[in-house]
Scaffold this motif. Structure first.
Motif, mmCIF file in Angstrom:
data_model
loop_
_atom_site.group_PDB
_atom_site.id
_atom_site.type_symbol
_atom_site.label_atom_id
_atom_site.label_comp_id
_atom_site.label_asym_id
_atom_site.label_seq_id
_atom_site.Cartn_x
_atom_site.Cartn_y
_atom_site.Cartn_z
ATOM 1 N N GLU A 133 7.763 13.804 -6.963
ATOM 2 C CA GLU A 133 9.039 12.699 -7.498
ATOM 3 C C GLU A 133 8.764 11.853 -6.240
ATOM 4 O O GLU A 133 9.221 10.525 -6.176
ATOM 5 C CB GLU A 133 10.042 14.231 -6.692
ATOM 6 N N ASP A 134 7.935 11.739 -5.430
ATOM 7 C CA ASP A 134 8.653 10.367 -3.996
ATOM 8 C C ASP A 134 7.647 9.257 -4.521
ATOM 9 O O ASP A 134 7.378 8.388 -5.018
ATOM 10 C CB ASP A 134 8.015 11.300 -2.972
ATOM 11 N N PHE A 135 5.954 10.033 -5.408
ATOM 12 C CA PHE A 135 5.154 8.832 -5.868
ATOM 13 C C PHE A 135 6.875 8.258 -6.733
ATOM 14 O O PHE A 135 6.420 6.674 -6.865
ATOM 15 C CB PHE A 135 4.408 9.640 -6.234
ATOM 16 N N LEU A 136 6.784 9.058 -8.521
ATOM 17 C CA LEU A 136 7.331 8.339 -9.370
ATOM 18 C C LEU A 136 8.817 7.143 -8.668
ATOM 19 O O LEU A 136 8.849 6.503 -9.102
ATOM 20 C CB LEU A 136 8.163 9.533 -9.825
ATOM 21 N N GLY A 137 9.425 8.076 -7.448
ATOM 22 C CA GLY A 137 10.679 7.350 -6.742
ATOM 23 C C GLY A 137 10.064 6.042 -6.300
ATOM 24 O O GLY A 137 11.036 4.964 -6.122
ATOM 25 N N ASP A 138 9.056 5.676 -5.603
ATOM 26 C CA ASP A 138 8.474 4.746 -4.458
ATOM 27 C C ASP A 138 7.901 3.519 -6.022
ATOM 28 O O ASP A 138 7.995 2.118 -5.714
ATOM 29 C CB ASP A 138 7.336 4.817 -3.819
ATOM 30 N N VAL A 139 8.014 4.081 -7.440
ATOM 31 C CA VAL A 139 7.313 3.179 -7.867
ATOM 32 C C VAL A 139 8.212 2.877 -8.913
ATOM 33 O O VAL A 139 8.566 0.969 -9.074
ATOM 34 C CB VAL A 139 6.325 3.524 -9.333
ATOM 35 N N LYS A 140 9.146 3.624 -8.985
ATOM 36 C CA LYS A 140 10.239 2.851 -9.470
ATOM 37 C C LYS A 140 10.861 2.015 -8.766
ATOM 38 O O LYS A 140 12.043 0.617 -8.822
ATOM 39 C CB LYS A 140 11.935 4.302 -10.159
ATOM 40 N N PHE A 153 0.913 -1.130 0.214
ATOM 41 C CA PHE A 153 -0.290 -0.580 -0.030
ATOM 42 C C PHE A 153 0.484 1.269 -0.462
ATOM 43 O O PHE A 153 0.929 1.156 0.876
ATOM 44 C CB PHE A 153 -0.723 -0.190 0.715
ATOM 45 N N LEU A 154 0.888 1.626 -1.402
ATOM 46 C CA LEU A 154 1.530 2.595 -0.890
ATOM 47 C C LEU A 154 0.981 4.111 -0.391
ATOM 48 O O LEU A 154 1.997 5.521 0.243
ATOM 49 C CB LEU A 154 2.033 3.480 -2.797
ATOM 50 N N SER A 155 -0.431 4.831 -0.340
ATOM 51 C CA SER A 155 -0.689 5.677 0.831
ATOM 52 C C SER A 155 -1.087 6.513 -0.064
ATOM 53 O O SER A 155 -1.149 7.736 1.288
ATOM 54 C CB SER A 155 -0.932 5.251 1.916
ATOM 55 N N TYR A 164 -1.602 6.677 7.543
ATOM 56 C CA TYR A 164 -2.059 5.455 7.813
ATOM 57 C C TYR A 164 -0.565 4.482 8.076
ATOM 58 O O TYR A 164 0.890 4.949 7.572
ATOM 59 C CB TYR A 164 -2.435 4.590 5.959
ATOM 60 N N GLN A 165 -1.004 3.675 8.660
ATOM 61 C CA GLN A 165 -0.297 2.584 9.761
ATOM 62 C C GLN A 165 -0.022 1.656 8.319
ATOM 63 O O GLN A 165 1.914 1.677 8.514
ATOM 64 C CB GLN A 165 -0.552 1.775 10.613
ATOM 65 N N ILE A 166 -0.251 1.364 7.499
ATOM 66 C CA ILE A 166 0.064 1.299 6.664
ATOM 67 C C ILE A 166 0.621 1.602 5.190
ATOM 68 O O ILE A 166 0.056 1.871 4.259
ATOM 69 C CB ILE A 166 -0.551 -0.668 6.034
ATOM 70 N N THR A 167 1.726 1.777 5.061
ATOM 71 C CA THR A 167 2.204 2.347 4.444
ATOM 72 C C THR A 167 4.053 2.927 3.765
ATOM 73 O O THR A 167 4.645 1.806 4.451
ATOM 74 C CB THR A 167 2.337 3.876 4.527
ATOM 75 N N TYR A 168 4.185 1.897 2.703
ATOM 76 C CA TYR A 168 5.488 1.586 1.971
ATOM 77 C C TYR A 168 6.524 2.157 2.442
ATOM 78 O O TYR A 168 6.992 2.012 2.312
ATOM 79 C CB TYR A 168 5.217 1.647 0.457
ATOM 80 N N ASN A 169 6.188 4.143 2.162
ATOM 81 C CA ASN A 169 7.379 4.977 2.917
ATOM 82 C C ASN A 169 6.802 5.855 3.611
ATOM 83 O O ASN A 169 6.493 6.586 3.174
ATOM 84 C CB ASN A 169 7.950 5.261 0.846
ATOM 85 N N PRO A 170 7.320 5.516 4.720
ATOM 86 C CA PRO A 170 6.410 6.480 5.626
ATOM 87 C C PRO A 170 6.920 7.540 5.369
ATOM 88 O O PRO A 170 6.708 9.003 5.542
ATOM 89 C CB PRO A 170 6.835 5.975 6.790
ATOM 90 N N ASN A 171 8.469 8.159 4.996
ATOM 91 C CA ASN A 171 8.948 9.283 4.946
ATOM 92 C C ASN A 171 8.442 10.351 3.746
ATOM 93 O O ASN A 171 9.176 11.246 3.597
ATOM 94 C CB ASN A 171 10.323 9.341 4.444
#
Length: 472
Positions: free
Chosen positions: A181-188, A134-136, A168-175
């Motif tokens: 830029e963060d969204f693209l970074g998480d997907v990549k 979950f990217l949240s 949300y407690q369930i989050t891939y990258n809490p930071n």
């Protein structure tokens, strides 16, 4: 001639005039609508890792439950990425918590509930919680992450959770914060870690903003990873969820096939299908019913996806062609160095909705892109009928290079700071963009839309990847 004879003659003439039109309509309906055998089988054999990208909690099941089941039977590793928790659906939140004016806490509770519903549905399909990411990111905010709130210095503020980062407690990258830029970074990052060789993602022609924007982010992230790793070449297939002409018929029909929209198939017949076992249809039906918070308000839609097969398209990127001759504002005149006309980089279904049928000047047909000798990007959108300056025509281009990302926007109205002012021509609106020597783009993301005052977007062409020739 008697009155009766005149009436008979008039009737005969009317039939003679109407018959060709009637035959044409029947032909279009019967012969021009895609059939199941027109869709090539989706081959899973030979793949090892499946990754499904879903904009909201439920899209992973609606689009790809059958593929998930089939992949597991073949021993493939399966993982699912859900971009937002779908916490911005007002009516479902009102219904679920019996609140006329839901609070931020209510919307967050809805997001937590929807996370659990996806986990329940995927458990039915044999997918463990550890395989679900979950990217949240903010529901209904993904387009803003692509177009406006790109930087961490200018994050998106969710009007639902009232936050700029995940509560949300369930989050891939809490930071992470709600920024492109963060969204693209998480997907990549996820693609880099899991290295899937089969990726399912939302189709560019999906009309829901979270869907088409996630599709653009996914294609871009995969292309960036391919550029960095020459041996990484995943197969990407796109699925549709939101279109007014899809799925048909508009009811629960688990014994019928699921076919792509006729207008979409007409412009790109590169569609595939996965046929489901009867047991898979039953499991998909059971999984869909886990989304209890959505069934009251959206059951009419989500039950339609329980069919005998699942269809997927395979959109192809384009290559930026150098313009040798022609008027930069009229792609009808464009020629390459061999004297050949330059084809569109993206086509758009036309006459697909009643508003576009009735208002031809808002009906996008194609998007053209070329580069001239002065290193300018020439970007033009074509409309089915002559443009009307009362409408708001917009063009967008994003340059992606080793030195960064640069955005360009152009419009004939409502020009904001840094935007280009463009004039609407007869059938085209065009922009001339100086490509950045600093960014040195190896790929572009290009798009166009048209809207009207008080009515929002009337039509939008799917975002397209256009390689400049420097990516390999």
């Amino acid at each position: 001639m008697s009155k009766r004879s005149r009436q008979f003659l008039s009737f005969f003439i009317l039939v003679a005039i109407s018959l060709p039109l009637f035959v044409y309509v029947i032909y279009r309906i019967v012969y021009n609508y895609p059939k199941l055998q027109d869709l090539a089988p989706l081959i899973l054999e030979g793949h090892n890792k499946l990754l499904v990208f879903a904009p909201h909690c439920d899209d992973e099941t609606l689009s790809s439950a059958g593929v998930i089941l089939a992949a597991q039977r073949l021993g493939m590793e399966v993982n699912v990425v859900i971009a937002t928790n779908g916490d911005g659906y007002l009516f479902a939140t009102m219904e679920e918590f019996h609140q006329v004016n839901p609070t931020a806490a209510d919307y967050i509770r809805m997001g937590e509930l929807r996370q659990q519903e996806s986990l329940n549905a995927l458990e039915v399909l044999g997918v463990d919680q550890e395989q679900v990411i979950f990217l949240s990111y903010p529901d209904r905010g993904t387009p803003s992450l692509l177009l406006e709130n790109r930087s961490r210095n200018n994050p998106y503020w969710s009007p639902y959770s009232e936050t700029i980062n995940s509560p949300y407690q369930i989050t891939y990258n809490p930071n992470s914060v709600y920024a492109g830029e963060d969204f693209l970074g998480d997907v990549k990052s996820i693609l880099d870690v899991y290295r899937p060789d089969l990726i399912l993602y939302p189709h560019p022609d999906d009309v829901h903003g979270d869907h088409w924007a996630l599709g653009a982010f996914t294609r871009l992230a995969a292309s960036m990873l391919e550029r960095e790793n020459q041996d990484y070449r995943p197969d990407l297939y796109a699925y549709l969820v939101h279109r007014r002409d899809y799925p048909e018929p508009k009811r629960y029909q688990p014994t019928l096939n699921l076919l792509p929209p006729r207008r979409s198939y007409e412009i790109d017949s590169n569609w595939y299908r996965l046929d489901l076992y009867e047991s898979d249809v039953s499991l998909k039906d059971q999984a869909v019913r886990q989304y209890e918070s959505q069934l009251t308000t959206l059951g009419y839609l989500i039950y339609r996806f329980v069919r005998q097969n699942e269809p997927f398209a395979k959109p192809q990127p384009s290559k930026l062609v150098r313009l040798d001759k022609g008027d930069s504002n009229n792609p009808d005149t464009w020629q390459d160095n061999q004297g050949l006309g330059i084809e569109p980089v993206q086509l758009d279904p036309n006459r697909d909705f009643i508003t576009r049928e009735m208002v031809g000047e808002s009906d996008l047909v194609a998007l053209y892109a070329a580069r001239n000798d002065e290193n300018h990007l020439l970007l033009c959108a074509r409309f089915r009928e002559e443009t009307d300056d009362i409408l708001n025509y917009s063009l967008q281009a994003i340059e992606i290079g080793s030195a960064g990302i640069l955005h360009h926007h152009a419009s004939n109205h409502n020009v904001q700071g840094g935007w280009h002012k463009i004039e609407a021509g007869r059938h085209y609106v065009c922009d001339r963009i100086e490509l950045s020597n600093q960014v040195q783009p190896w790929v572009l993301l290009v798009g166009a839309n048209v809207g009207g005052k008080g009515v929002g977007v009337l039509d939008q062409i799917g975002w397209q990847l256009v390689f400049t020739g420097e990516h390999r």
